[in-house]
Each structure stands twice: as C-alpha cells, then as structure tokens.
Scaffold this motif. Structure first.
Motif, PDB file in Angstrom:
ATOM      1  N   PHE A   5       0.851  -1.186   0.000  1.00 25.59           N
ATOM      2  CA  PHE A   5       0.000   0.000   0.000  1.00 25.59           C
ATOM      3  C   PHE A   5       0.888   1.236   0.000  1.00 25.59           C
ATOM      4  CE2 PHE A   5      -4.226  -1.668   0.724  1.00 25.59           C
ATOM      5  CZ  PHE A   5      -3.976  -2.935   1.223  1.00 25.59           C
ATOM      6  N   THR A   6       0.319   2.324  -0.427  1.00 25.92           N
ATOM      7  CA  THR A   6       1.056   3.583  -0.270  1.00 25.92           C
ATOM      8  C   THR A   6       1.201   3.829   1.230  1.00 25.92           C
ATOM      9  OG1 THR A   6      -1.048   4.746  -0.434  1.00 25.92           O
ATOM     10  CG2 THR A   6       0.281   4.635  -2.424  1.00 25.92           C
ATOM     11  N   LYS A   7       2.214   4.588   1.549  1.00 27.38           N
ATOM     12  CA  LYS A   7       2.578   4.775   2.957  1.00 27.38           C
ATOM     13  C   LYS A   7       1.388   5.237   3.788  1.00 27.38           C
ATOM     14  CE  LYS A   7       6.260   6.955   5.647  1.00 27.38           C
ATOM     15  NZ  LYS A   7       6.597   5.831   6.527  1.00 27.38           N
ATOM     16  N   GLY A   8       1.169   4.525   4.872  1.00 29.56           N
ATOM     17  CA  GLY A   8       0.105   4.913   5.788  1.00 29.56           C
ATOM     18  C   GLY A   8      -1.234   4.241   5.528  1.00 29.56           C
ATOM     19  N   LYS A   9      -1.394   3.747   4.279  1.00 30.80           N
ATOM     20  CA  LYS A   9      -2.699   3.199   3.916  1.00 30.80           C
ATOM     21  C   LYS A   9      -2.965   1.838   4.558  1.00 30.80           C
ATOM     22  CE  LYS A   9      -4.959   6.157   1.533  1.00 30.80           C
ATOM     23  NZ  LYS A   9      -6.338   6.563   1.827  1.00 30.80           N
ATOM     24  N   GLN A  10      -1.891   1.097   4.738  1.00 34.42           N
ATOM     25  CA  GLN A  10      -2.081  -0.226   5.339  1.00 34.42           C
ATOM     26  C   GLN A  10      -2.601  -0.081   6.766  1.00 34.42           C
ATOM     27  OE1 GLN A  10       0.707  -3.419   4.475  1.00 34.42           O
ATOM     28  NE2 GLN A  10       0.913  -3.868   6.650  1.00 34.42           N
ATOM     29  N   LYS A  11      -1.982   0.847   7.462  1.00 33.14           N
ATOM     30  CA  LYS A  11      -2.413   1.133   8.840  1.00 33.14           C
ATOM     31  C   LYS A  11      -3.868   1.583   8.834  1.00 33.14           C
ATOM     32  CE  LYS A  11      -0.887   3.788  12.872  1.00 33.14           C
ATOM     33  NZ  LYS A  11       0.068   2.920  13.582  1.00 33.14           N
ATOM     34  N   GLU A  12      -4.161   2.487   7.901  1.00 32.34           N
ATOM     35  CA  GLU A  12      -5.517   3.025   7.812  1.00 32.34           C
ATOM     36  C   GLU A  12      -6.531   1.909   7.566  1.00 32.34           C
ATOM     37  OE1 GLU A  12      -5.448   6.700   5.421  1.00 32.34           O
ATOM     38  OE2 GLU A  12      -7.544   6.278   5.000  1.00 32.34           O
ATOM     39  N   LEU A  13      -6.162   1.036   6.674  1.00 33.58           N
ATOM     40  CA  LEU A  13      -7.058  -0.072   6.348  1.00 33.58           C
ATOM     41  C   LEU A  13      -7.327  -0.933   7.570  1.00 33.58           C
ATOM     42  CD1 LEU A  13      -8.478  -2.167   4.409  1.00 33.58           C
ATOM     43  CD2 LEU A  13      -6.232  -3.198   4.171  1.00 33.58           C
ATOM     44  N   ILE A  14      -6.257  -1.303   8.254  1.00 33.53           N
ATOM     45  CA  ILE A  14      -6.411  -2.188   9.404  1.00 33.53           C
ATOM     46  C   ILE A  14      -7.268  -1.519  10.484  1.00 33.53           C
ATOM     47  CG2 ILE A  14      -5.181  -3.428  11.231  1.00 33.53           C
ATOM     48  CD1 ILE A  14      -4.674  -4.698   8.577  1.00 33.53           C
ATOM     49  N   LEU A  15      -6.996  -0.256  10.722  1.00 28.14           N
ATOM     50  CA  LEU A  15      -7.770   0.458  11.749  1.00 28.14           C
ATOM     51  C   LEU A  15      -9.232   0.607  11.341  1.00 28.14           C
ATOM     52  CD1 LEU A  15      -5.164   3.215  12.704  1.00 28.14           C
ATOM     53  CD2 LEU A  15      -5.845   1.239  14.070  1.00 28.14           C
ATOM     54  N   PHE A  16      -9.407   0.940  10.066  1.00 30.49           N
ATOM     55  CA  PHE A  16     -10.759   1.097   9.513  1.00 30.49           C
ATOM     56  C   PHE A  16     -11.535  -0.202   9.644  1.00 30.49           C
ATOM     57  CE2 PHE A  16     -13.986   3.191   7.336  1.00 30.49           C
ATOM     58  CZ  PHE A  16     -14.380   2.532   6.197  1.00 30.49           C
ATOM     59  N   ALA A  17     -10.864  -1.267   9.274  1.00 28.46           N
ATOM     60  CA  ALA A  17     -11.516  -2.578   9.318  1.00 28.46           C
ATOM     61  C   ALA A  17     -11.841  -2.970  10.754  1.00 28.46           C
ATOM     62  CB  ALA A  17     -10.611  -3.631   8.674  1.00 28.46           C
ATOM     63  N   ARG A  18     -10.939  -2.616  11.634  1.00 25.57           N
ATOM     64  CA  ARG A  18     -11.174  -2.991  13.028  1.00 25.57           C
ATOM     65  C   ARG A  18     -12.422  -2.292  13.564  1.00 25.57           C
ATOM     66  NH1 ARG A  18      -8.921  -1.217  18.368  1.00 25.57           N
ATOM     67  NH2 ARG A  18      -9.563  -2.903  19.744  1.00 25.57           N
ATOM     68  N   ASP A  19     -12.580  -1.029  13.187  1.00 25.44           N
ATOM     69  CA  ASP A  19     -13.793  -0.300  13.569  1.00 25.44           C
ATOM     70  C   ASP A  19     -15.027  -1.012  13.063  1.00 25.44           C
ATOM     71  OD1 ASP A  19     -12.697   3.199  13.551  1.00 25.44           O
ATOM     72  OD2 ASP A  19     -12.789   1.668  15.133  1.00 25.44           O
ATOM     73  N   LEU A  20     -14.939  -1.449  11.811  1.00 21.09           N
ATOM     74  CA  LEU A  20     -16.102  -2.108  11.222  1.00 21.09           C
ATOM     75  C   LEU A  20     -16.415  -3.423  11.931  1.00 21.09           C
ATOM     76  CD1 LEU A  20     -15.261  -1.460   7.481  1.00 21.09           C
ATOM     77  CD2 LEU A  20     -17.098  -0.398   8.800  1.00 21.09           C
ATOM     78  N   TYR A  21     -15.349  -4.154  12.223  1.00 15.83           N
ATOM     79  CA  TYR A  21     -15.544  -5.419  12.928  1.00 15.83           C
ATOM     80  C   TYR A  21     -16.113  -5.161  14.320  1.00 15.83           C
ATOM     81  CZ  TYR A  21     -13.240  -8.657   9.696  1.00 15.83           C
ATOM     82  OH  TYR A  21     -12.930  -9.441   8.633  1.00 15.83           O
ATOM     83  N   GLY A  22     -15.622  -4.063  14.926  1.00 18.97           N
ATOM     84  CA  GLY A  22     -16.046  -3.764  16.277  1.00 18.97           C
ATOM     85  C   GLY A  22     -15.554  -4.798  17.267  1.00 18.97           C
ATOM     86  N   LEU A  23     -14.385  -5.339  16.971  1.00 18.60           N
ATOM     87  CA  LEU A  23     -13.851  -6.389  17.836  1.00 18.60           C
ATOM     88  C   LEU A  23     -12.533  -5.956  18.437  1.00 18.60           C
ATOM     89  CD1 LEU A  23     -14.387  -9.406  15.404  1.00 18.60           C
ATOM     90  CD2 LEU A  23     -15.794  -8.875  17.406  1.00 18.60           C
ATOM     91  N   SER A  24     -12.073  -6.707  19.397  1.00 24.11           N
ATOM     92  CA  SER A  24     -10.732  -6.477  19.935  1.00 24.11           C
ATOM     93  C   SER A  24      -9.713  -6.987  18.926  1.00 24.11           C
ATOM     94  CB  SER A  24     -10.546  -7.221  21.249  1.00 24.11           C
ATOM     95  OG  SER A  24     -10.484  -8.605  20.999  1.00 24.11           O
ATOM     96  N   TRP A  25      -8.483  -6.601  19.119  1.00 30.87           N
ATOM     97  CA  TRP A  25      -7.431  -7.041  18.195  1.00 30.87           C
ATOM     98  C   TRP A  25      -7.375  -8.562  18.144  1.00 30.87           C
ATOM     99  CZ3 TRP A  25      -5.850  -3.828  14.798  1.00 30.87           C
ATOM    100  CH2 TRP A  25      -5.738  -2.461  15.089  1.00 30.87           C
ATOM    101  N   ARG A  26      -7.412  -9.133  19.309  1.00 31.20           N
ATOM    102  CA  ARG A  26      -7.305 -10.588  19.400  1.00 31.20           C
ATOM    103  C   ARG A  26      -8.450 -11.280  18.648  1.00 31.20           C
ATOM    104  NH1 ARG A  26      -4.653 -13.390  23.735  1.00 31.20           N
ATOM    105  NH2 ARG A  26      -4.588 -11.422  24.825  1.00 31.20           N
ATOM    106  N   GLU A  27      -9.646 -10.749  18.875  1.00 30.30           N
ATOM    107  CA  GLU A  27     -10.826 -11.348  18.236  1.00 30.30           C
ATOM    108  C   GLU A  27     -10.780 -11.173  16.723  1.00 30.30           C
ATOM    109  OE1 GLU A  27     -13.559  -9.129  20.587  1.00 30.30           O
ATOM    110  OE2 GLU A  27     -14.326 -10.904  21.621  1.00 30.30           O
ATOM    111  N   MET A  28     -10.376  -9.982  16.339  1.00 31.50           N
ATOM    112  CA  MET A  28     -10.289  -9.704  14.899  1.00 31.50           C
ATOM    113  C   MET A  28      -9.242 -10.613  14.246  1.00 31.50           C
ATOM    114  SD  MET A  28      -9.447  -6.112  13.031  1.00 31.50           S
ATOM    115  CE  MET A  28      -8.887  -6.012  11.353  1.00 31.50           C
ATOM    116  N   ALA A  29      -8.142 -10.779  14.949  1.00 30.18           N
ATOM    117  CA  ALA A  29      -7.079 -11.628  14.419  1.00 30.18           C
ATOM    118  C   ALA A  29      -7.566 -13.063  14.256  1.00 30.18           C
ATOM    119  CB  ALA A  29      -5.868 -11.582  15.333  1.00 30.18           C
TER     120      ALA A  29
END
Length: 286
Positions: A5-29
């Motif tokens: 991804f372009t710089k910063g986008k990967q982080k953005e994606l993961i954070l964005f997705a985590r919001d959507l999942y509404g789960l903890s890191w462990r659960e999302m993983a």
DNA sequence: GGCAAAACCGCATTACCCCG
DNA sequence: CGGGGTAATGCGGTTTTGCC
C-alpha cells in the motif's frame, strides 16, 4: 502474495476494518485466522498484508474496496529476501566475515559440502525415481538436444532418423522413457513394448560396446527381451561383433527403414522376428 | 552444512478500566 | 486509592524460505 500500500494506507485499512468489525485485536485476528501479533505488525506497517487476507476483509466489508486503489504493487511471499551464500561471500558478510575464518576452516575440513551430500544420499534412499529424474533433467539441460521433430528434441541425427522412421510408419514409441532395472535407472533411447532401441555412433566402439553390453544385460533381466542397437554403416560390423548375443541386434537406420517400409514389415512381431535374420544374413560392410 | 531477510509468535510488561 | 482482571504493546526469539 503480499500487497504494498502507499505509505500509511495499510495502517488506515487495518484500523478502519477494526472499527467495522467492532472487535478487539485478538478477536479480529482470530476472525482472520492470523496471530494477533501479526495483525498488530501489519497495522504498524512492519510487514506486508497477505493479499488473501485483504480480500477476506473486503468480502466482509465491501466499503474497504476503496483501499484497493492504494495498492501500488503485489509481491510474491518473501519477495525481498537477500539470500546468503554467494552474495554473502562476495560482501564478506555473515559467515564469510573474516572473523569467522577459523570456523570456515573447520566447516570445510568437516566435509564442506556435507549438507549437499546428505541431500543426495537421502534423495537416493527415499525417492530414487524422482532423484534420478532430477539428475537426468539437469543432464538434459547441459547436453544439447538440437534436433527437433514433432515437439520432441533429439540428441543426435541418428535418433532423429529413427524417430522419423517410426513416425512415418505409424509406430508408437517412447523416447528416453525411464526404466528401472535391478535398482538402477536407465533411459534407453527408444522403447517399444519390451524392445529397447539404442542409438550410437561413438567412435570408441570397444568402450561403448562394453557399456552397452552391461546395459543390455540389465534390460534383459528386467524383461526387455530384445535390444536393437542402431548405428551407422561404418561401425555396424564392429558393434555387431562385440555385441553378439541372442537378444541383441545391430542395424543401421537404413536397415530399419527397409524393414518397416518394405515387404518384411507386417506388424510389430514381424519387426522383431526379422531383426536377427537381417543382422546375421547380411554381409557386414567394410 | 551455512547465511540473510521476512514473517510469525510467545511472553513479560504496561495500559486501561472497573469497582469497592 | 489500590487490587484485580483483561486487552494492548514491546521485545526479541523462532520459523520459514531461498540461495550457496
């Protein structure tokens, strides 16, 4: 496959997705079937995200599709790894750092290529067929098969001639078909049922004949009742003399063409029957 | 057998939160 | 405030992979 991804986008994606999942890191993983540490490393853009996982996320949340435009490249897994070995040696890094000279010495004196040797013995022991095939392929690459005919490359003109003759007469054959005789592997030039056909015009007839005799014996023990040696007129007599035996016949490619094309040909059986006759009846060429 | 780099992961520590 | 529980994080070791 990994995506860049372009710089910063990967982080953005993961954070964005985590919001959507509404789960903890462990659960999302665990939902994505990866370790939570891995997910975190991805978030921190320490490593590249699996394309497979990206697709998984998009499938779950189509609104992530937009991130696809931020992918500026795809890479194979382990794409950028710098190999050790030779390059390391060139740069005098790692094991080849001068400070390891002593260890290098002991490594070399302990066999040096022990690993490779182990590999060979292990392969021979465990997968002899595969091993032989690999070796053969290596050999094939180094040899020149420069005569091409019907999508098959042949090593020399004699082999090519034989292949042509067989094909013209609608005889099915196998070229360099690997057979196992007495635990060893052989690649006879041509095989037709239980008949083997070897092509040679090597000038050191004595030596070649010795090799052939050994092969032929092995073939015979494994049920290949007849071996036909195809050579050129010049050597026919010599090979014939050195390879006398009930199950061996020495002919030239012209002989073969004559048998197959002419009146003597009446099927495979006829070929086999007419061979000994041909070989003995004819006066050897000078 | 060796090495280097990428990816992965365990675990101790830290951060956070709740509640009496 | 402080104990206790859980989630997040930092560190660094381990595994995987490809090449000599």
């Amino acid at each position: 496959m990994r995506c860049i991804f372009t710089k910063g986008k990967q982080k953005e994606l993961i954070l964005f997705a985590r919001d959507l999942y509404g789960l903890s890191w462990r659960e999302m993983a665990s939902k994505l079937r990866i370790g939570s540490s891995t997910l975190r490393d991805w978030r921190d853009e320490k490593y590249l995200v699996h394309y497979r996982i990206f697709c998984k996320i998009v499938k779950a949340f189509p609104q992530c599709e937009g991130f696809r435009t931020s992918i500026i490249g795809l890479k194979e897994d382990n794409w950028g790894r710098q190999p050790g070995g030779f390059r390391t040696k060139q740069n005098s890094r790692g094991f080849f750092d001068p400070k390891y000279a002593q260890q290098q010495h002991s490594w070399k004196s302990n066999g040096g290529r022990v690993g490779l040797r182990n590999w060979h013995t292990q392969m021979k022991a465990n997968k002899p067929g595969k091993y032989h095939q690999m070796q053969q392929e290596k050999l094939k690459k180094s040899l020149q098969y420069k005569y091409k005919y019907h999508n098959q490359k042949y090593r020399n003109i004699l082999e090519l001639n034989v292949a042509e003759i067989f094909t013209e007469n609608d005889i099915r054959f196998e070229y360099e078909h690997m057979i196992k005789c007495e635990g060893k592997f052989y690649l006879p030039d041509f095989t037709l049922d239980n008949v083997i056909l070897e092509c040679t015009y090597w000038h050191d007839v004595e030596q070649r004949a010795r090799e052939l005799r050994q092969k032929i014996e092995a073939y015979a023990k494994s049920g290949f009742s007849k071996t036909i040696v195809v050579t050129i007129q010049k050597y026919k007599h010599e090979y014939s003399r050195l390879l006398q035996g009930s199950n061996t016949v020495v002919i030239t490619s012209e002989d073969l063409r004559e048998i197959l094309g002419g009146r003597t040909w009446a099927g495979r059986e006829s070929l086999l029957n007419s061979l000994p006759k041909l070989s003995t009846d004819r006066a050897p060429a000078s």
